[in-house]
Design a protein around this motif. Structure first.
Motif, PDB file in Angstrom:
ATOM      1  N   MET A  67       0.852  -0.893   0.410  1.00 37.13           N
ATOM      2  CA  MET A  67       0.112  -0.111  -0.155  1.00 37.13           C
ATOM      3  C   MET A  67       0.634   1.157   0.163  1.00 37.13           C
ATOM      4  SD  MET A  67      -3.250  -0.580   2.737  1.00 37.13           S
ATOM      5  CE  MET A  67      -2.486  -0.313   3.857  1.00 37.13           C
ATOM      6  N   LEU A  68       1.124   1.896  -0.517  1.00 34.22           N
ATOM      7  CA  LEU A  68       1.363   3.925  -0.904  1.00 34.22           C
ATOM      8  C   LEU A  68       0.760   4.246  -1.959  1.00 34.22           C
ATOM      9  CD1 LEU A  68       4.580   4.009  -1.301  1.00 34.22           C
ATOM     10  CD2 LEU A  68       4.779   3.920  -4.006  1.00 34.22           C
ATOM     11  N   ASN A  69       0.857   5.831  -1.194  1.00 40.52           N
ATOM     12  CA  ASN A  69       0.270   6.492  -1.223  1.00 40.52           C
ATOM     13  C   ASN A  69       0.819   8.216  -1.311  1.00 40.52           C
ATOM     14  OD1 ASN A  69      -1.355   6.305   1.229  1.00 40.52           O
ATOM     15  ND2 ASN A  69      -1.820   8.775   0.333  1.00 40.52           N
ATOM     16  N   CYS A  70       0.789   9.109  -1.496  1.00 36.25           N
ATOM     17  CA  CYS A  70       1.563  10.369  -0.936  1.00 36.25           C
ATOM     18  C   CYS A  70       0.562  11.535  -0.830  1.00 36.25           C
ATOM     19  CB  CYS A  70       3.131  10.459  -1.711  1.00 36.25           C
ATOM     20  SG  CYS A  70       2.973  11.117  -3.388  1.00 36.25           S
ATOM     21  N   MET A  87       7.449  18.102  -3.906  1.00 32.33           N
ATOM     22  CA  MET A  87       8.549  18.833  -1.975  1.00 32.33           C
ATOM     23  C   MET A  87       7.265  18.882  -1.188  1.00 32.33           C
ATOM     24  SD  MET A  87      11.699  18.500  -2.626  1.00 32.33           S
ATOM     25  CE  MET A  87      12.515  19.489  -1.319  1.00 32.33           C
ATOM     26  N   GLY A  88       6.736  18.665  -0.051  1.00 29.95           N
ATOM     27  CA  GLY A  88       6.227  18.774   1.209  1.00 29.95           C
ATOM     28  C   GLY A  88       5.522  17.024   1.160  1.00 29.95           C
ATOM     29  N   ASP A  89       5.451  16.935   0.114  1.00 32.90           N
ATOM     30  CA  ASP A  89       4.642  15.735   0.863  1.00 32.90           C
ATOM     31  C   ASP A  89       5.004  14.565   1.916  1.00 32.90           C
ATOM     32  OD1 ASP A  89       2.835  16.053  -1.889  1.00 32.90           O
ATOM     33  OD2 ASP A  89       3.712  14.815  -2.885  1.00 32.90           O
ATOM     34  N   LEU A  90       4.027  13.441   1.716  1.00 32.98           N
ATOM     35  CA  LEU A  90       4.705  12.453   2.605  1.00 32.98           C
ATOM     36  C   LEU A  90       4.149  11.534   1.978  1.00 32.98           C
ATOM     37  CD1 LEU A  90       3.305  13.474   6.505  1.00 32.98           C
ATOM     38  CD2 LEU A  90       5.437  13.998   5.640  1.00 32.98           C
ATOM     39  N   ILE A  91       5.386  10.752   1.816  1.00 35.90           N
ATOM     40  CA  ILE A  91       5.380   8.756   1.505  1.00 35.90           C
ATOM     41  C   ILE A  91       5.004   7.615   2.564  1.00 35.90           C
ATOM     42  CG2 ILE A  91       5.497   6.977  -0.092  1.00 35.90           C
ATOM     43  CD1 ILE A  91       7.403   9.395  -1.259  1.00 35.90           C
ATOM     44  N   LEU A  92       3.096   7.600   2.908  1.00 35.95           N
ATOM     45  CA  LEU A  92       3.072   6.264   3.248  1.00 35.95           C
ATOM     46  C   LEU A  92       3.489   5.044   3.023  1.00 35.95           C
ATOM     47  CD1 LEU A  92      -0.587   7.906   4.565  1.00 35.95           C
ATOM     48  CD2 LEU A  92       1.365   8.216   5.313  1.00 35.95           C
ATOM     49  N   ILE A 106       6.272  -3.901   7.161  1.00 34.93           N
ATOM     50  CA  ILE A 106       6.526  -3.076   8.050  1.00 34.93           C
ATOM     51  C   ILE A 106       6.000  -1.633   7.621  1.00 34.93           C
ATOM     52  CG2 ILE A 106       9.211  -3.646   8.247  1.00 34.93           C
ATOM     53  CD1 ILE A 106      10.225  -1.575   5.459  1.00 34.93           C
ATOM     54  N   CYS A 107       6.156  -0.804   7.994  1.00 40.59           N
ATOM     55  CA  CYS A 107       5.126   0.929   8.241  1.00 40.59           C
ATOM     56  C   CYS A 107       6.146   1.787   8.198  1.00 40.59           C
ATOM     57  CB  CYS A 107       3.687   0.546   8.794  1.00 40.59           C
ATOM     58  SG  CYS A 107       2.772  -0.133   8.689  1.00 40.59           S
ATOM     59  N   ARG A 108       6.530   2.445   7.268  1.00 45.46           N
ATOM     60  CA  ARG A 108       7.364   3.631   7.017  1.00 45.46           C
ATOM     61  C   ARG A 108       6.716   5.057   6.687  1.00 45.46           C
ATOM     62  NH1 ARG A 108       9.056   0.489   9.607  1.00 45.46           N
ATOM     63  NH2 ARG A 108      11.127  -0.603  10.271  1.00 45.46           N
ATOM     64  N   THR A 109       6.437   6.156   6.714  1.00 46.35           N
ATOM     65  CA  THR A 109       7.001   7.217   6.862  1.00 46.35           C
ATOM     66  C   THR A 109       7.797   8.043   5.704  1.00 46.35           C
ATOM     67  OG1 THR A 109       4.722   7.697   8.008  1.00 46.35           O
ATOM     68  CG2 THR A 109       5.545   9.751   6.737  1.00 46.35           C
ATOM     69  N   ILE A 110       7.851   8.430   4.728  1.00 42.34           N
ATOM     70  CA  ILE A 110       8.450   9.620   4.322  1.00 42.34           C
ATOM     71  C   ILE A 110       8.490  10.903   3.642  1.00 42.34           C
ATOM     72  CG2 ILE A 110      10.534   9.485   2.256  1.00 42.34           C
ATOM     73  CD1 ILE A 110       9.631   6.603   1.960  1.00 42.34           C
ATOM     74  N   SER A 111       9.255  11.646   4.268  1.00 42.42           N
ATOM     75  CA  SER A 111       8.670  13.152   4.053  1.00 42.42           C
ATOM     76  C   SER A 111       9.602  13.570   2.578  1.00 42.42           C
ATOM     77  CB  SER A 111       9.728  14.002   4.649  1.00 42.42           C
ATOM     78  OG  SER A 111       9.222  15.253   4.939  1.00 42.42           O
ATOM     79  N   VAL A 112       9.027  14.015   1.870  1.00 42.89           N
ATOM     80  CA  VAL A 112       9.926  14.496   0.786  1.00 42.89           C
ATOM     81  C   VAL A 112      10.548  16.216   0.959  1.00 42.89           C
ATOM     82  CG1 VAL A 112       9.937  15.005  -1.952  1.00 42.89           C
ATOM     83  CG2 VAL A 112       8.397  12.894  -0.670  1.00 42.89           C
ATOM     84  N   GLY A 113      11.696  16.483   1.232  1.00 38.07           N
ATOM     85  CA  GLY A 113      12.025  17.421   1.637  1.00 38.07           C
ATOM     86  C   GLY A 113      11.693  17.484   3.587  1.00 38.07           C
ATOM     87  N   GLU A 209      -2.535  17.615  13.394  1.00 39.69           N
ATOM     88  CA  GLU A 209      -1.454  18.831  13.423  1.00 39.69           C
ATOM     89  C   GLU A 209      -0.941  17.671  11.542  1.00 39.69           C
ATOM     90  OE1 GLU A 209      -1.571  18.346  17.462  1.00 39.69           O
ATOM     91  OE2 GLU A 209      -2.020  16.904  16.469  1.00 39.69           O
ATOM     92  N   THR A 210      -0.686  17.238  11.376  1.00 36.26           N
ATOM     93  CA  THR A 210       0.131  16.258  10.727  1.00 36.26           C
ATOM     94  C   THR A 210      -1.033  15.571   9.367  1.00 36.26           C
ATOM     95  OG1 THR A 210       0.328  14.405  11.807  1.00 36.26           O
ATOM     96  CG2 THR A 210       2.105  15.953  11.970  1.00 36.26           C
ATOM     97  N   GLY A 211      -1.862  15.361  10.186  1.00 30.19           N
ATOM     98  CA  GLY A 211      -2.629  13.899   8.758  1.00 30.19           C
ATOM     99  C   GLY A 211      -1.955  12.715   9.340  1.00 30.19           C
ATOM    100  N   TYR A 212      -2.442  10.534   8.510  1.00 28.19           N
ATOM    101  CA  TYR A 212      -2.426  10.101   8.960  1.00 28.19           C
ATOM    102  C   TYR A 212      -0.529   9.613   8.254  1.00 28.19           C
ATOM    103  CZ  TYR A 212      -3.596   4.968   9.026  1.00 28.19           C
ATOM    104  OH  TYR A 212      -3.512   4.223   9.233  1.00 28.19           O
ATOM    105  N   MET A 213      -0.560   9.298   9.722  1.00 33.94           N
ATOM    106  CA  MET A 213       1.210   8.641   9.348  1.00 33.94           C
ATOM    107  C   MET A 213       1.329   7.225   9.980  1.00 33.94           C
ATOM    108  SD  MET A 213       3.350  12.016  10.374  1.00 33.94           S
ATOM    109  CE  MET A 213       3.462  12.122  12.313  1.00 33.94           C
ATOM    110  N   MET A 214       2.836   6.782   9.493  1.00 31.74           N
ATOM    111  CA  MET A 214       2.603   5.077   9.670  1.00 31.74           C
ATOM    112  C   MET A 214       4.072   4.693  10.117  1.00 31.74           C
ATOM    113  SD  MET A 214       0.870   3.886   6.099  1.00 31.74           S
ATOM    114  CE  MET A 214       0.527   2.429   6.345  1.00 31.74           C
ATOM    115  N   CYS A 215       4.122   4.011  11.594  1.00 29.38           N
ATOM    116  CA  CYS A 215       5.228   3.354  11.299  1.00 29.38           C
ATOM    117  C   CYS A 215       4.534   1.215  11.849  1.00 29.38           C
ATOM    118  CB  CYS A 215       5.760   4.102  12.644  1.00 29.38           C
ATOM    119  SG  CYS A 215       4.761   4.669  14.421  1.00 29.38           S
TER     120      CYS A 215
END
Length: 244
Positions: A67-70, A87-92, A106-113, A209-215
């Motif tokens: 599952m992947l979206n940004c 730039m500024g996206d979060l990849i889930l 595994i679940c991960r969150t990646i910040s673009v920038g 404050e951030t929306g949805y994040m994954m770990c």
């Protein structure tokens, strides 16, 4: 080409928007296989996809579920789209490969920038909550206690209302047969943990404050406690344009 794939003469087989009718015998998968099928492909209905997956698994192929979206902010994990990453996206990302029939996740969150300070702060909160939950994993403990530890940590930080439906239903799930046993990491799961039970703990969460994040990390119940089987633990990953 399929014959070469079955005999092991092909190093890799790529099938993009093709028909799914391999008829491969059990134990005959010899090379990596990448199959890409459109969800709305009129020539490949859902039942054909299901039959293909079952046949390939029976033939010994490993499966990978992703599952992947940004986007700059997500209310939940959404379907991937043709939108370009900015730039500024979060990849889930929720990555669930299988090896010899055993799923892991595994679940991960990646910040673009560079991430915003609030993103750094709240992601650290989620990781801390995950660690609280994992610390409750041991033989004899109920699965519900793992979820409760995560919920309590987030509630203490002021997010009690976001630690129950409709914002959250579970904090992980089993990675046993069919990814069900020993069930969901949920408050109402009274399953008593035993050695060799295997599941993922993921306090994936919407925060205002951030929306949805994954770990999330896969854990194995041992005779004396718990083992986190992932080598690299969850942290907020950062990529820049030069990293692409």
């Amino acid at each position: 080409v399929m014959g070469e794939f079955v005999r092991g003469e092909a190093q890799v087989l790529l099938n993009a928007s093709g028909m799914l009718a391999p008829h491969v015998k059990a134990g005959k998968v010899k090379a990596p296989l990448l199959v890409m099928t459109g969800a709305d492909d009129p020539f490949v209905p859902p039942d054909a996809v299901s039959k293909f997956e079952a046949e390939m698994k029976a033939a010994g192929a490993d499966d990978v579920f992703l599952m992947l979206n940004c986007g700059p902010r997500a209310d939940a994990v959404m379907p991937s789209s043709e939108r370009r990453i900015e730039m500024g996206d979060l990849i889930l990302c929720e990555l669930s490969p299988s090896v010899a029939g055993q799923y892991v996740q595994i679940c991960r969150t990646i910040s673009v920038g560079d991430p915003a300070p609030a993103t750094l702060d709240k992601y650290a909160l989620l990781v801390a909550a995950m660690r609280k939950g994992i610390s409750r994993v041991k033989p004899g403990a109920p699965m519900g206690a793992v979820c409760m530890a995560i919920d309590d940590h987030l509630s203490a930080a002021g997010y009690a209302q976001y630690s129950r439906p409709p914002f959250i239903r579970r904090r992980g799930h089993g990675l046993g047969g069919g990814t069900y046993a020993p069930g969901d990491v949920a408050v109402d799961n009274d399953t008593i943990l035993e050695p060799d039970m295997f599941f993922v703990v993921h306090p994936n969460q919407f925060l205002p404050e951030t929306g949805y994040m994954m770990c999330g990390e896969p854990v194995l119940v041992t005779k004396t406690g718990v083992e986190i089987v992932s080598k690299r633990r969850a942290s907020l990953l950062v990529v820049h344009g030069s990293d692409a």
